[in-house]
Design a protein around this motif. Structure first.
Motif, mmCIF file in Angstrom:
data_model
loop_
_atom_site.group_PDB
_atom_site.id
_atom_site.type_symbol
_atom_site.label_atom_id
_atom_site.label_comp_id
_atom_site.label_asym_id
_atom_site.label_seq_id
_atom_site.Cartn_x
_atom_site.Cartn_y
_atom_site.Cartn_z
ATOM 1 N N ASP A 70 0.830 -1.211 0.000
ATOM 2 C CA ASP A 70 0.000 0.000 0.000
ATOM 3 C C ASP A 70 0.861 1.256 0.000
ATOM 4 N N ALA A 71 1.962 1.227 0.772
ATOM 5 C CA ALA A 71 2.858 2.396 0.793
ATOM 6 C C ALA A 71 3.452 2.619 -0.601
ATOM 7 N N LEU A 72 3.823 1.536 -1.270
ATOM 8 C CA LEU A 72 4.391 1.667 -2.627
ATOM 9 C C LEU A 72 3.375 2.313 -3.564
ATOM 10 N N ARG A 73 2.103 1.906 -3.437
ATOM 11 C CA ARG A 73 1.066 2.500 -4.300
ATOM 12 C C ARG A 73 0.923 3.992 -3.987
ATOM 13 N N ASP A 74 0.883 4.347 -2.699
ATOM 14 C CA ASP A 74 0.793 5.767 -2.304
ATOM 15 C C ASP A 74 1.951 6.560 -2.896
ATOM 16 N N LEU A 75 3.115 5.903 -2.964
ATOM 17 C CA LEU A 75 4.314 6.587 -3.470
ATOM 18 C C LEU A 75 4.437 6.485 -4.989
ATOM 19 N N ARG A 76 3.388 5.991 -5.619
ATOM 20 C CA ARG A 76 3.241 5.907 -7.078
ATOM 21 C C ARG A 76 4.294 5.032 -7.758
ATOM 22 N N ALA A 77 4.558 3.886 -7.120
ATOM 23 C CA ALA A 77 5.438 2.892 -7.760
ATOM 24 C C ALA A 77 4.725 2.318 -8.984
ATOM 25 N N GLY A 78 5.497 1.655 -9.850
ATOM 26 C CA GLY A 78 4.904 0.955 -10.998
ATOM 27 C C GLY A 78 4.379 -0.403 -10.543
ATOM 28 N N GLU A 79 4.438 -1.392 -11.435
ATOM 29 C CA GLU A 79 3.909 -2.730 -11.116
ATOM 30 C C GLU A 79 4.579 -3.295 -9.855
ATOM 31 N N ILE A 80 3.750 -3.847 -8.971
ATOM 32 C CA ILE A 80 4.276 -4.427 -7.723
ATOM 33 C C ILE A 80 4.198 -5.950 -7.811
ATOM 34 N N THR A 81 5.375 -6.579 -7.806
ATOM 35 C CA THR A 81 5.453 -8.047 -7.900
ATOM 36 C C THR A 81 5.827 -8.604 -6.541
ATOM 37 N N LEU A 82 5.134 -9.650 -6.131
ATOM 38 C CA LEU A 82 5.572 -10.385 -4.945
ATOM 39 C C LEU A 82 6.438 -11.549 -5.408
ATOM 40 N N VAL A 83 7.694 -11.577 -4.956
ATOM 41 C CA VAL A 83 8.556 -12.729 -5.192
ATOM 42 C C VAL A 83 8.511 -13.561 -3.913
ATOM 43 N N ALA A 84 7.732 -14.634 -3.960
ATOM 44 C CA ALA A 84 7.607 -15.547 -2.809
ATOM 45 C C ALA A 84 8.154 -16.891 -3.293
ATOM 46 N N PRO A 85 9.473 -17.107 -3.156
ATOM 47 C CA PRO A 85 10.064 -18.319 -3.759
ATOM 48 C C PRO A 85 9.418 -19.589 -3.222
ATOM 49 N N TYR A 86 9.038 -19.588 -1.927
ATOM 50 C CA TYR A 86 8.213 -20.674 -1.398
ATOM 51 C C TYR A 86 6.812 -20.108 -1.201
ATOM 52 N N LEU A 87 5.852 -20.710 -1.868
ATOM 53 C CA LEU A 87 4.482 -20.224 -1.745
ATOM 54 C C LEU A 87 3.747 -21.071 -0.713
ATOM 55 N N GLY A 88 3.427 -20.445 0.398
ATOM 56 C CA GLY A 88 2.796 -21.175 1.493
ATOM 57 C C GLY A 88 1.320 -21.445 1.246
ATOM 58 N N TYR A 89 0.735 -22.200 2.137
ATOM 59 C CA TYR A 89 -0.691 -22.513 2.131
ATOM 60 C C TYR A 89 -1.168 -23.186 0.848
ATOM 61 N N MET A 90 -0.276 -23.991 0.230
ATOM 62 C CA MET A 90 -0.707 -24.704 -0.968
ATOM 63 C C MET A 90 -1.163 -26.127 -0.651
ATOM 64 N N ARG A 91 -0.895 -26.602 0.573
ATOM 65 C CA ARG A 91 -1.209 -28.008 0.838
ATOM 66 C C ARG A 91 -2.609 -28.237 1.393
ATOM 67 N N GLN A 92 -3.183 -27.221 2.049
ATOM 68 C CA GLN A 92 -4.586 -27.373 2.490
ATOM 69 C C GLN A 92 -5.439 -26.857 1.334
ATOM 70 N N ASP A 93 -5.515 -27.700 0.287
ATOM 71 C CA ASP A 93 -6.175 -27.282 -0.948
ATOM 72 C C ASP A 93 -7.570 -27.894 -1.085
ATOM 73 N N ALA A 94 -8.049 -28.485 -0.011
ATOM 74 C CA ALA A 94 -9.394 -29.078 -0.010
ATOM 75 C C ALA A 94 -9.874 -29.145 1.441
ATOM 76 N N ARG A 95 -11.182 -29.353 1.590
ATOM 77 C CA ARG A 95 -11.738 -29.555 2.934
ATOM 78 C C ARG A 95 -11.784 -31.059 3.173
ATOM 79 N N PHE A 96 -10.776 -31.555 3.900
ATOM 80 C CA PHE A 96 -10.679 -32.996 4.118
ATOM 81 C C PHE A 96 -11.637 -33.442 5.217
ATOM 82 N N ARG A 97 -11.884 -32.561 6.200
ATOM 83 C CA ARG A 97 -12.820 -32.873 7.283
ATOM 84 C C ARG A 97 -13.810 -31.716 7.403
#
Ligand code: R5P
Length: 292
Positions: A70-97
């Motif tokens: 949000d601060a980057l947007r306020d400061l009028r940055a260009g495209e904002i990319t998230l580099v998350a080399p490990y992407l979390g929360y990919m394993r709970q991809d269904a409702r098992f229970r």
């Protein structure tokens, strides 16, 4: 010129990434107020410039990420990319229970409304075929297999590439084909967070080779430990293990290290086993704007 902005804990990989792509490295001033709330300040002028925020621990720093974006947007940055080399929360991809939260979906919605683009490495895609099924922003999913295959070709004579479960076949098959080695896939039944049973197919034709276990994630280490035990029962030497994302919670690394010959990982997450750098892979994706 693109700016690389590390969130706390991602400074080392960010510096490598900036050097690999000849990008400018910015600094984030971060501290906690006495009540624990976060203070962030971007120590650079991002106006008109694309910015890549590097975050290797989004679980801990998601709020920091939201404040910075949000601060980057306020400061009028260009495209904002998230580099998350490990992407979390990919394993709970269904409702098992009944009653479980499908955290893959919620996390993807939060990230999609926070940044413009996502770059990651080997996301754990199982029940979802691609990130586009979860994320509303352009996503680039890079593959570490070529780097891992190069490492094995350099370090392990006569390897037998082994995926410990059906999901790991995608990595095992590609790495084997790139390193000109045979591969096999074991089958796994997980009984609980720390209980894993592994069954091994007939590997008699491969005796004399050094098993190399390949997995995308090592968390409790139980998958690698169980696979190693089964391979040793068949008369193979203790395996070399190569993982993309070295999570290794608690004493998992020490326990796994006792059961195998050697463990190495890529540096998507900072860990003492890091031996394969993904900086050039990430810088390539930021330089050519690839989408995938
Ligand atoms: C499972 O689907 C993954 O590919 C890994 O095999 C798993 O996350 C490893 O977990 P742990 O180290 O806890 O056995």
């Amino acid at each position: 010129m693109r700016l690389i902005l590390p969130l706390p804990g991602s400074e080392a990989l960010s510096a490598e990434l900036a050097a690999a792509g000849a990008f400018d490295l910015a600094r984030l001033e971060f501290r906690r107020f006495p009540d624990g709330e976060r203070y962030v300040r971007i120590d650079a002028d991002p106006k008109g410039r694309p910015v890549a925020i590097v975050c290797q621990n989004a679980d801990e720093h998601f709020l920091t990420l939201a404040f910075v974006a949000d601060a980057l947007r306020d400061l009028r940055a260009g495209e904002i990319t998230l580099v998350a080399p490990y992407l979390g929360y990919m394993r709970q991809d269904a409702r098992f229970r009944p009653g479980e939260a499908v955290t893959s979906r919620t996390f993807a919605r939060l990230v999609s409304t926070t940044v413009d683009r996502l770059v990651t490495v080997d996301p754990h895609l199982h029940r979802f075929a691609s990130l586009a099924e979860l994320y509303d922003i352009p996503c680039t999913a890079l593959r570490a297999a070529p780097l891992i295959a190069q490492w094995i070709a350099r370090e392990v004579p006569e390897p037998l590439i082994i995926g410990p479960d059906a999901e790991s076949e995608q990595w095992a098959a590609e790495i084997a084909s790139r390193s000109g080695a045979p591969y096999a896939v074991l089958s796994k039944r997980r009984q609980g967070d720390r209980q894993v049973e592994i069954a091994v197919p007939d590997l008699a034709a491969h005796h004399g080779r050094q098993p190399v276990l390949i997995d995308d994630i090592a968390s409790s280490g139980r998958t690698l430990i169980a696979a190693s035990a089964e391979l040793r029962n068949l008369g193979f030497p203790a395996p070399v293990c190569v993982v993309v994302h070295a999570i290794f919670g608690g004493d998992a690394f020490e326990r796994t290290a006792e059961a195998v010959t050697r463990i190495v990982s890529t540096d998507t997450l900072p860990h003492q086993s890091n031996a394969i750098s993904v900086a050039s892979l990430l810088s390539g994706a930021l330089s050519d704007g690839r989408r995938g």
